[in-house]
Enzyme design. Structure first.
Site, PDB file in Angstrom:
ATOM      1  N   HIS A  63     -23.648  24.196  -8.948  1.00  0.00           N
ATOM      2  CA  HIS A  63     -24.604  24.818  -8.040  1.00  0.00           C
ATOM      3  C   HIS A  63     -24.021  26.037  -7.324  1.00  0.00           C
ATOM      4  CE1 HIS A  63     -28.075  25.208  -5.532  1.00  0.00           C
ATOM      5  NE2 HIS A  63     -27.408  24.981  -4.426  1.00  0.00           N
ATOM      6  N   SER A 100     -30.496  28.812  -3.764  1.00  0.00           N
ATOM      7  CA  SER A 100     -30.791  27.419  -3.456  1.00  0.00           C
ATOM      8  C   SER A 100     -32.099  27.338  -2.664  1.00  0.00           C
ATOM      9  CB  SER A 100     -29.618  26.794  -2.703  1.00  0.00           C
ATOM     10  OG  SER A 100     -29.730  25.387  -2.643  1.00  0.00           O
TER      11      SER A 100
END
Length: 688
Positions: free
Chosen positions: A662, A547
Site C-alpha cells: 500500500h 488511499s
C-alpha cells in the site's frame, strides 16, 4: 456499452447485488488474473510512453534516486537490547539490511553496524521477494525476536523466530505462515497470537478475531473469539519492570473507531468500563493509558486517562480512571507512548508540534514540556523500555529533518543527527492561510511558494489533501517535492481539511458518514481561496491524494472538474459502493457508512467517484496509479476508474506497480521511478 446519465442514476438506487452484476469491470477486481494483469501491463506501457520519454524524466529520476538511496540519510533508530536497530535500504540493498549498533556508536557520524539479516540475500536464497516489516522481541533480553517478512511488501506477513545473538532463525522455533496477524511475547516459551487458525477464520475486513496462547510445544489455548463482523481482535501485553508481563488485554475492534477492552484473568475476560470510541495507548507505573475519542464520565473528547491495573484486577467494576491530560480547543493529541518510567504525549497546537513528559507519583500525574524546537512538526520515533530516553524527529517544509534524543526523566533534549538539505529552500517561503468552507467553517492550509512569485494566478501549484481517519497532516520535509517540484518553481499546499486529526476528535467526526461532503467542500474552498488570493488558477492547479485521499481527489475531479488541471490518484479508494467488499474495506464502514444499508448507500452514491463519472463532461486528465500487491486498498478501485474513463472517451494515464504494498515505497529504485513519473506528469499539466 456506454451508460447514459439517466441509466446511471437509476443504477445507483438499485440493490448492491444488482450494482455488482451490472458493473462491466468486475473482472478488474481479480487481482492476479491473466486478463487483469495483461490489461495493467498494456496501460503501463502506454503511460511509460507518455511520461518516461519526456526529457525531464531521466533528470528527475536521477534526482529522486539520489534522494532515496543516499548514504547520508538518518538511519531510523529503534531501541533494542541496550542499543539501536535500523533497517537500511540503498542501491546495493533495495530489500534492506536489518542491523544493530550500540547507542554510543549510533550517535557518531559513522556507526559500527552489525548486520543481523541481509534481506536481499535471504530473498535470493529462498526465491522470494521479501521485505522486512519489523520485529517483536522478547523483553528484557531482546535477543529472541519474531521477525515479520512480507513477500512483495503487502500487509500480510510471515512470522519467524530469530536469535540476534547467533544471527540465525531458530531451528524448530516459532513460525507462522503468511497472514495478517498479531503476536506478542508472554514469556520465553509463550506467545499470544491472533491469526487465521482455520481457513476463513478472519473478519470481513480480513483480520483475525480469534486469539490463542501458544506454547513452544505447539499447544494452543483459545482465550478470545470475536465475531466475523468485528474488524479485528488484538492482544495487548502490559509490560512492567524488566519487561515482565503484568497483564494481558484484549482489544476487540467493533469498527475502525470503536472497541471493547477486556482484562484477561484466570476466571476469564473482565470488561473495562470505557466508551466505545477509545484507544489503548500505553502502560507505565502500573497505569493503563487510554485516549477517549468521545465525551464520557465527565471527560471531554481527546482526553488521556489512566486506569490503575491493580484496581482493575481487584474489581474492575469499581475501578475509576483518572485524568492525565485534556487538550484545549487548538490542541490535538497525536501520539502516546511510554518509556521505562514516563508517559510521553506528542501534540499539535495550531498544527505545530510539541512533546510533554508525564510522571506518576503519589497517585497524581505531573507533566513538563521537553525543550524541542518551536514552530516545527515533531514526531515520536521510539521510546526506550529500559530507561527514559526517546527519539523524536523535528522538521518543516523548508527545514531538513533532524533527530533528537531526549531524556523524559531529566527533561533534557539534544540533536544527534540531521539530514543535509536536499534542495535549495532559500527561494521559498511558508505561509498559513484559512479558507471558508460551505458551512462557514474556517479551514487552515499551508502554502510553500517561491518568494519572488508574481501573485497573478500563474503559479504552478500542487495541493495535497487527506481528510480522514483522524490523521493530521502537519508540515513535513519532503525532499522529493523540494527537488523535483519546488526547485523548478512550483508551489506546494497542504489543505488541513476536516476528517483529519489537526484539532482532535471533533475535527474528524465533523465529516463522518453522511457528513462526508463537507470534507470535499473544504478542499474546494481551499482551491477557491488560492485563486481569490491570485496565487494560482485552475489552469495551474493540480491535486494529489492517496488511499483515503483517492476518495478526495476522484470526488473533487467529478464534482469540480473546473477547479484543477491535474489530478494524481494514488493507491485509491474510488468505488465507494463496493469498497466494503474489497480487501480491508469492511473495516472502514465507521468512516464512510455501509453501502449495504439503503440509507447509507443513498448518501455514498451521491459522491462516489466511480459512479459519478458522466458522459460529456470535460474532466482534467488524471494520472491514476496503484500496486498489484496492495492488500489494504484493493487495486480494483484504480483499475475500474481508469476503465470507466476510457469507456467515456476521457483521456487519462494509468500505472500499476507490481509490488511494494500500500505504501508503494518498499523498493528505493521503484520509489524513485514512482515520484519521477508523478512530477513529470505534473510538470506537463501545470508548467508547460
Amino acid at each position: 456499452m456506454k451508460m447514459l446519465a439517466g441509466a446511471l442514476a437509476a443504477l445507483l438506487l438499485t440493490a448492491p447485488s444488482a450494482i455488482a452484476q451490472d458493473d462491466p469491470y468486475l473482472w478488474l477486481e481479480e487481482v492476479e488474473s491473466p486478463r487483469a494483469l495483461a490489461w495493467a501491463e498494456a496501460e503501463n506501457a502506454r503511460t511509460a510512453g507518455v511520461l518516461e520519454t519526456d526529457p525531464r524524466y531521466q533528470p528527475m529520476l536521477a534526482e529522486a534516486r539520489a534522494i532515496f538511496t543516499a548514504r547520508d540519510r538518518i538511519p531510523t533508530p529503534r531501541f533494542r537490547a541496550g542499543g539501536i536497530d535500523n533497517l537500511w535500504q540503498d542501491a546495493e540493498h533495495p530489500h534492506g539490511l536489518w542491523r544493530h549498533a550500540s547507542e554510543a556508536s549510533y550517535r557518531t557520524a559513522d556507526p559500527a553496524w552489525e548486520t543481523l539479516i541481509d534481506v536481499d540475500a535471504l530473498s535470493k536464497a529462498e526465491g522470494r521477494n521479501w521485505f522486512f516489516k519489523g520485529a517483536t522481541c522478547l523483553k528484557p533480553q531482546e535477543t529472541l525476536c519474531l521477525v515479520r517478512l512480507s513477500d512483495g511488501g503487502g500487509d500480510a506477513v510471515e512470522l519467524r523466530e530469530f536469535d540476534t545473538s547467533t544471527k540465525a532463525f531458530v531451528a524448530g522455533g516459532f513460525r507462522f505462515a503468511e497472514a495478517k496477524q498479531y503476536v506478542e511475547w508472554l514469556d520465553r516459551d509463550t506467545l499470544v497470537v491472533g491469526r487465521e487458525w482455520t481457513p476463513g477464520e478472519v473478519t470481513e475486513s480480513g483480520y483475525p478475531y480469534v486469539l490463542k496462547i501458544v506454547g513452544r510445544d505447539g499447544a494452543a489455548r483459545e482465550i478470545f473469539r470475536g465475531r466475523k463482523t468485528d474488524v479485528w481482535a488484538q492482544p495487548v501485553v502490559l509490560r512492567g519492570e524488566g519487561g515482565r508481563a503484568d497483564g494481558l488485554i484484549v482489544d476487540r475492534g467493533l469498527s475502525f473507531f470503536e472497541a471493547e477492552f477486556s482484562l484477561v484473568t484466570d476466571k476469564g475476560l473482565v470488561p473495562i468500563a470505557l466508551p466505545k470510541k477509545t484507544r489503548e495507548e500505553a502502560y507505565v507505573d502500573g497505569q493503563v493509558l487510554f485516549s477517549l475519542q468521545e465525551a464520557w464520565g465527565g471527560f471531554q473528547p481527546g482526553a488521556v486517562v489512566a486506569y490503575d491495573l491493580a484496581a482493575l484486577k481487584a474489581d474492575a467494576a469499581k475501578a475509576r480512571p483518572t485524568l492525565v491530560f485534556q487538550p484545549g480547543p487548538r490542541q490535538a493529541v497525536q501520539q502516546v507512548a511510554a518509556t521505562d518510567g514516563r508517559l510521553i504525549v506528542t501534540l499539535l497546537e495550531d498544527v505545530k508540534g510539541a512533546v510533554d513528559a508525564y510522571d506518576f507519583a503519589d497517585g497524581r500525574w505531573s507533566g513538563k514540556r521537553l525543550p524541542l524546537p518551536a514552530d516545527a512538526n515533531i514526531q515520536l520515533v521510539d521510546t526506550a523500555g529500559s530507561d527514559d530516553e526517546l527519539f523524536v524527529t523535528v522538521e518543516g517544509f523548508l527545514t531538513p529533518t533532524s533527530l533528537w534524543l531526549a531524556d523524559a526523566a531529566s527533561g533534557e533534549a539534544a540533536q544527534v543527527k540531521a539530514l543535509p538539505a536536499r534542495f535549495d529552500a532559500s527561494t521559498h517561503v511558508v505561509e498559513q492561510f484559512w479558507a471558508t468552507s460551505s458551512d462557514g467553517a474556517k479551514i487552515p492550509y499551508f502554502l510553500v511558494r517561491p518568494k519572488a512569485a508574481k501573485l497573478d494566478g500563474s503559479l504552478p501549484t500542487l495541493m495535497y489533501g487527506y481528510g480522514g481517519f483522524q490523521l493530521a497532516k502537519p508540515p513535513i520535509y519532503m525532499p522529493e517535492a523540494g527537488k523535483l517540484w519546488m526547485e523548478r518553481g512550483g508551489a506546494y499546499v497542504i489543505a488541513n481539511i476536516r476528517g483529519g486529526g489537526e484539532f482532535g476528535p471533533a475535527w474528524h467526526q465533523a465529516v463522518l458518514r453522511e457528513k462526508r461532503q463537507l470534507a470535499f467542500d473544504d478542499f474546494a474552498a481551499v482551491a477557491r481561496d488560492l485563486a481569490a488570493r491570485r496565487i494560482t488558477s485552475a489552469r495551474r492547479l493540480g491535486i494529489y491524494g492517496r488511499s483515503n485521499g483517492g476518495v478526495l481527489t476522484t470526488v473533487s475531479m467529478t464534482q469540480h472538474p473546473e477547479l484543477w488541471n491535474a489530478v494524481v490518484v494514488e493507491s485509491p479508494l474510488i468505488d465507494m459502493l463496493r469498497y466494503h467488499k474489497l480487501s480491508a474495506g469492511a473495516s472502514w464502514v465507521g468512516e464512510y457508512g455501509n453501502p449495504d444499508v439503503p440509507e447509507d448507500r443513498a448518501f455514498i452514491a451521491k459522491y462516489s467517484g466511480y459512479q459519478n463519472l458522466k458522459p460529456g463532461v470535460r474532466y482534467p486528465l488524471a494520472y491514476i496509479t496503484t500496486n498489484t500487491r496492495d492488500d489494504r486498498v484493493h487495486p480494483g478501485h484504480a483499475r475500474k476508474f481508469a476503465a470507466r474513463l476510457k469507456e467515456l472517451g476521457v483521456p487519462y494515464l494509468y500505472y500499476e506497480q507490481t509490488f511494494g504494498g500500500h505504501a508503494n515505497d518498499a523498493d528505493p529504485e521503484l520509489n524513485a521511478r514512482r515520484w519521477a513519473r508523478h512530477y513529470v506528469y505534473l510538470a506537463q499539466r501545470l508548467m508547460d
